[in-house]
Design a protein around this motif. Sequence first.
Motif: not given
Lengths: 111, 115
Positions: B102, A101, B104, B97, A36, B58-59, B56, B43, B35, B91
């Motif tokens: 996939n 990343f 982004q 899909r 990216y 979890s973070q 998700d 990120p 992100y 971000l």
Amino acid sequence: GDSVTQMEGPVTLSEEAFLTINCTYTATGYPSLFWYVQYPGEGLQLLLKATKADDKGSNKGFEATYRKETTSFHLEKGSVQVSDSAVYFCALIGGTDKLIFGTGTRLQVFP
Amino acid sequence: EAGVAQSPRYKIIEKRQSVAFWCNPISGHATLYWYQQILGQGPKLLIQFQNNGVVDDSQLPKDRFSAERLKGVDSTLKIQPAKLEDSAVYLCASSSRSTLGNIQYFGAGTRLSVL
């Protein structure tokens, strides 16, 4: 867990010089690999991708080859321009289906 | 095709204040991501939505961060109360899909400074 390691920057080059930005990865299975680019003041843009071993991704004169034997995906360009100045991120999607990343490498190209 | 839209572009607040960010993904993209990008780092995923459901988180520091995507289109990310270490670029990304994989697509981000 999955991870990506990039060479630290900044990388400073003169216009028309050859560019290499190193990227290695750790992942189980067969991840997809991405580069990216983030231009100043803009969001991340997909530069190129490769989804299996020996695939070569290419775009805008940039290339990277998926090397499973060395777990690497180095970014190269034969002749950089001032407009290529940006931050470049190597990334992968592995078994967790998350985009992971590296820390990014700033490229500065001077005329 | 319009890209991922985010607002505001910049926000400065004092610690313990609250802040909210908005994201409108590319039309038709079912998956939306938030992100956090701290200066000098890549990120890191905070939360992922599939339509209006969380896939998700979890973070996500749930004691202070929250996110919603009520109608499966645009989304908001909130921080309450903010801490100094929340200073970062937030971000938003979206994906769909397809046979191309996939991929982004990212917005320009919101730069948050907590003083």
